[in-house]
Write a protein that holds these residues in place. Structure first.
Motif, mmCIF file in Angstrom:
data_model
loop_
_atom_site.group_PDB
_atom_site.id
_atom_site.type_symbol
_atom_site.label_atom_id
_atom_site.label_comp_id
_atom_site.label_asym_id
_atom_site.label_seq_id
_atom_site.Cartn_x
_atom_site.Cartn_y
_atom_site.Cartn_z
ATOM 1 N N GLU A 423 8.335 6.785 11.096
ATOM 2 C CA GLU A 423 7.631 5.755 10.502
ATOM 3 C C GLU A 423 6.283 5.895 11.101
ATOM 4 N N LEU A 424 5.149 5.467 10.067
ATOM 5 C CA LEU A 424 3.947 5.672 10.478
ATOM 6 C C LEU A 424 3.186 4.462 10.486
ATOM 7 N N PRO A 425 2.402 4.131 11.477
ATOM 8 C CA PRO A 425 1.668 2.771 11.404
ATOM 9 C C PRO A 425 0.889 2.920 10.119
ATOM 10 N N ASN A 426 0.499 1.448 9.217
ATOM 11 C CA ASN A 426 -0.082 1.708 8.258
ATOM 12 C C ASN A 426 -0.575 0.271 7.912
ATOM 13 N N PRO A 427 -1.896 -0.201 8.614
ATOM 14 C CA PRO A 427 -2.129 -1.561 8.158
ATOM 15 C C PRO A 427 -3.008 -1.348 6.897
ATOM 16 N N ALA A 447 -9.448 2.454 4.168
ATOM 17 C CA ALA A 447 -8.616 1.256 3.681
ATOM 18 C C ALA A 447 -7.408 2.063 2.659
ATOM 19 N N ASN A 448 -6.512 1.290 2.613
ATOM 20 C CA ASN A 448 -5.205 1.958 1.381
ATOM 21 C C ASN A 448 -5.995 1.293 0.353
ATOM 22 N N ILE A 457 5.215 2.618 7.668
ATOM 23 C CA ILE A 457 5.886 3.130 6.347
ATOM 24 C C ILE A 457 6.583 4.421 6.840
ATOM 25 N N SER A 458 7.563 4.779 6.107
ATOM 26 C CA SER A 458 8.516 5.898 6.403
ATOM 27 C C SER A 458 7.554 7.218 5.955
ATOM 28 N N ALA A 470 -2.361 5.406 7.001
ATOM 29 C CA ALA A 470 -1.339 5.926 7.668
ATOM 30 C C ALA A 470 -1.774 7.533 7.879
ATOM 31 N N PHE A 471 -2.306 8.339 6.911
ATOM 32 C CA PHE A 471 -2.457 9.633 7.343
ATOM 33 C C PHE A 471 -3.902 9.899 8.132
ATOM 34 N N VAL A 472 -4.778 9.144 7.956
ATOM 35 C CA VAL A 472 -5.858 9.361 8.575
ATOM 36 C C VAL A 472 -5.485 8.919 10.075
ATOM 37 N N GLY A 473 -4.780 8.047 10.285
ATOM 38 C CA GLY A 473 -4.217 7.800 11.680
ATOM 39 C C GLY A 473 -3.244 8.840 12.153
#
Length: 779
Positions: A423-427, A447-448, A457-458, A470-473
């Motif tokens: 799971e990825l951190p996704n603020p 930002a999303n 998020i999985s 999530a993906f930039v992180g």
């Protein structure tokens, strides 16, 4: 009587040969001191420069035919429109016509007309213009020099046409040698295959096709006489521009045929009453390049030519070689793709391009089946044409959006940073620090696109719904060098070698852009410190993105997107085409795991609504992308062994937001278009038609080794782009066994251009590196 006649011919030939020798040795014999330079010139460009044995169809420029995979022609490439044929495939009427009007003693003389040539020599030495009396053999020599040997040298061509004794001596000498070495029938066939008929039409094969939609074997007496009459002056006796002169000349040839006994008087009289009989509005000949290809084949043809250029063939070879190039283009698939993109965006729709590429891994290759766009290859911009290959080149300068998240995910799986179950951190938003900073470097804020994403998020849900944070992180955690290398490994070879304008890096110091990193650096270097790369905001090739999918469905094996099924020369013999070897760029386990991660986009992700509207329920993989201002949207997918990419982007002088259609158009529509809403529908439409009732292939399950985060063993050093010595040292120090294989390539000699295997490879394993060597292709 027969022996006496033969003796006379031999004596005449010997006499003329003696005259020619005397003139060459001592120009004063003919009383013309000014001839010395001409004769010296002639000697320097004598038959030693031209192999008489090589004066054949094999060296004459001939039309190259480009076909689809079924053998149907899609384009022709030529410098001179010529369709060579053998002696047996030329009608007797055509042979008789040209002999009757040009050289009645063709089969009895030895290549020169002694009386006529001597008269011309004496007349010229007295200051008059050079007389005629050229035999077919001499005309063959002259035309061969002009149209074959010297066709690229205007100065030498002028010498070949010069009204000078030196030129005449040269022709006579070569004609004598030609008749000594070559059978008469072959000389006549060579001459008829060589001569010009006006309008870039050369040889009887092309003339029969262009003027009569016929073949040389089918030419009747009026047709043959018309063509034979044109040889003397193709422009004056052109039946379209000078019809009366053409008729008069044709009838004169018919009279000559009667006079020589080749044609009965009654048949001759009837032939003279025939109309010209040429095709209306002609002559008709196909275009000589890919611009004349059908709308669904232009970009494919252009890419095939570029591919062959990279393989070492010159433009001149392709335009004159008389090859048959059988491409991998599937006509049914190309038609389906073309119809789908034009339904989405009409050809003449201003400001919007819709490109589509389809590839199928098979037979150890990644065969390109279709390359089409709503635009057509051409020069009429008002009709939606473009002379740029917007399917193959990185012409989408705005980028493929979130489809680049594929590369970040692949790099993270390989490093073990994440697994399929992670799971990825996704603020909702975050600000990430670039890899290289100083005290003035701001963080990268992202930002999303909208609320409602889970945090965390999985990985599979993230690939389906595409949250930016999530993906930039994840990219920040993996590192940009690894992500950029992964993009190159999976398929963006040409794309990442271009600059931020989609062209070659500018190094000319006189160009002000050469000081700007956006233009003087390849993307592979420019994005080393820019976390926006995973969001796909850089120029990209539609074809190469389709090949990324092909690499994944091919078990992690990259192969160049190949448009060539086979190639033969004018005699039907196979011609080898150099292709860069395929490479295992990621492990099969990683590829299968990533395929599993991408398998939900059309089910519950960003393209699910479009899939449902198209009645699409096949197991597949997909990733969509949309740029910030919606100037570009993308859909990258694969299904049942096919890999595809559909991209729309603003291509006018005033790019703006893409708005949904149909038709998709530029505007200010608020939310704009998305990859799942306007790039996906052409994919579903085309693939529904292409697949028909073909049974579905399941998507592989994730490899157990990649289910959870953690190390997967050593990662072999990536050495592509390095000098051979440095690559060998790097691999050896890492514990691998490097093996060098030189292959022909346009890259600098000694540079590593490929490597296999790559990725998670156990230490101690052998690794093959492909190094560039000089490329050569025989003419």
């Amino acid at each position: 009587m027969r022996h006496e006649s033969r003796l006379v011919r031999m004596l005449c030939a010997a006499f003329l040969a003696g005259v020619l020798l005397a003139v060459m040795v001592s120009p004063v014999v003919v009383g013309a001191g000014l001839l010395a330079n001409q004769i010296t010139d002639s000697a320097s460009r004598s038959s030693d420069d031209v192999s008489l044995a090589g004066m054949s169809n094999a060296r004459m420029p001939a039309v190259t035919t480009v076909t689809d995979r079924t053998g149907a022609p899609i384009a022709y490439l030529y410098d001179q429109y010529r369709l060579p044929v053998s002696f047996d495939h030329i009608s007797n009427a055509m042979k008789a016509a040209v002999i009757s009007v040009e050289d009645r003693r063709f089969y009895s003389e030895q290549g020169v007309d002694p009386v006529g040539t001597l008269r011309a020599l004496l007349h010229d030495s007295g200051g008059g213009s050079l007389q005629g009396a050229s035999t077919i053999s001499e005309q063959y020599v002259k035309n061969y020099l002009i149209n074959v040997i010297d066709r690229g040298d205007p100065a030498d061509q002028a010498a070949d046409r010069a009204d000078a004794l030196g030129r005449k001596l040269r022709e006579a000498e070569m004609a004598l040698r030609l008749n000594r070495d070559v059978p008469k029938d072959d000389i006549l066939a060579g001459y008829l295959n060589l001569v010009e008929f006006s309008g870039n039409i050369y040889g009887v094969g092309a003339a029969a096709a262009a003027y009569f939609h016929s073949t040389p074997a089918a030419l009747n007496v009026p047709q043959a006489a018309l063509l034979a009459g044109m040889v003397n002056n193709p422009n004056l006796f052109n039946p379209y521009t000078h019809p009366q002169q053409s008729v008069d000349r044709r009838n004169l040839v018919i009279d000559d045929m009667v006079a020589t006994g080749a044609l009965a008087p009654a048949r001759g009289a009837a032939a003279k009453t025939a109309p010209l009989g040429v095709v209306p509005g002609g002559p008709t000949l196909p275009g000589g390049n890919c611009l004349a290809a059908a709308p669904d084949a232009g970009f494919f043809c252009d890419y095939a030519v570029s591919y062959l250029r990279q393989a070492g063939f010159s433009i001149d070879q392709l335009d004159t070689g008389g090859y048959t190039i059988t491409t991998t283009m599937d006509p049914a698939a190309s038609a389906a793709v073309k119809a789908a993109v034009e339904r989405n965006v009409p050809s003449a729709q201003p400001g919007v391009a819709n490109t589509f590429a389809l590839i199928k891994p098979q037979d150890g290759q990644h065969q390109v089946l279709a390359m089409a766009a709503n635009r057509n290859l051409g020069t009429n911009a008002a009709q939606g044409e473009t002379s740029t290959n917007i399917v193959a080149d990185p012409s989408n300068v705005f980028g493929a959006g979130s489809s680049f998240k594929i590369f970040t995910t692949a790099a993270a799986l390989e490093q073990g940073t994440v697994g399929f179950n992670s799971e990825l951190p996704n603020p909702g938003s975050a600000c990430f620090t670039p890899p290289v900073t100083n005290r003035y470097t701001p963080c990268y804020s992202v930002a999303n696109d909208g609320a409602g994403y889970p945090d965390p998020i999985s990985l599979q849900n993230a690939l389906a719904t595409s949250p930016n944070v999530a993906f930039v992180g994840l990219e920040s955690a993996v590192g940009l060098p690894a992500v950029l290398q992964m993009a190159q490994r999976l398929g963006l070879r040409h794309t990442l070698a271009t600059n931020l304008a989609g062209g070659p890096p500018i190094t000319d110091p006189n160009d002000p852009r050469s000081a700007d990193p956006r233009y003087n650096q390849p993307q592979s270097r420019y994005f080393q410190n820019l976390l926006s790369f995973t969001l796909g905001d850089s120029p990209v090739s539609t074809l190469e993105m389709a090949n990324v999918s092909a690499t994944l469905v091919d078990g992690g094996t990259w192969c160049p997107p190949n448009p060539i099924l086979g190639m033969t020369d004018r005699t039907g013999r196979p011609v080898a085409v150099n292709q860069q070897p395929c490479e295992q760029v990621v492990s099969k386990g990683l590829a299968d795991t990533l395929l599993a991660g991408l398998s939900q986009d059309t089910k519950s992700g960003t393209s699910a609504a479009a899939a449902a509207a198209a009645g699409w329920n096949r197991p597949d993989i997909a990733k969509t992308g949309t740029t910030n201002q919606s100037e570009s949207v993308a859909f990258v997918g694969a299904v049942d062994g096919y890999a595809a990419s559909s991209m729309l982007f603003a291509d006018g002088r005033r790019p703006a937001e893409l708005c949904p259609g149909p038709p998709v158009h530029l505007g200010d529509c608020g939310s704009g278009a998305f990859g799942g809403t306007v790039a996906a529908p052409p994919y579903f439409q085309a693939m529904n038609q292409i697949l028909g009732n073909q049974p579905d292939q399941p998507i592989p399950a994730p490899d157990p080794a990649y289910l959870d985060a953690g190390q997967h063993g050593a990662v072999v050093p990536f050495t592509v782009g390095q000098p051979e010595a440095a690559a060998v040292q790097s691999l050896t120090l890492a514990g691998y066994q490097p093996h060098t294989v030189p292959i022909a390539s346009p890259a600098p000699a000694g540079q590593v251009i490929g490597q296999t295997p790559q990725g998670n490879v156990p230490a101690g394993a052998p690794v093959t590196i492909y190094t560039s060597t000089t490329r050569t292709v025989a003419p």
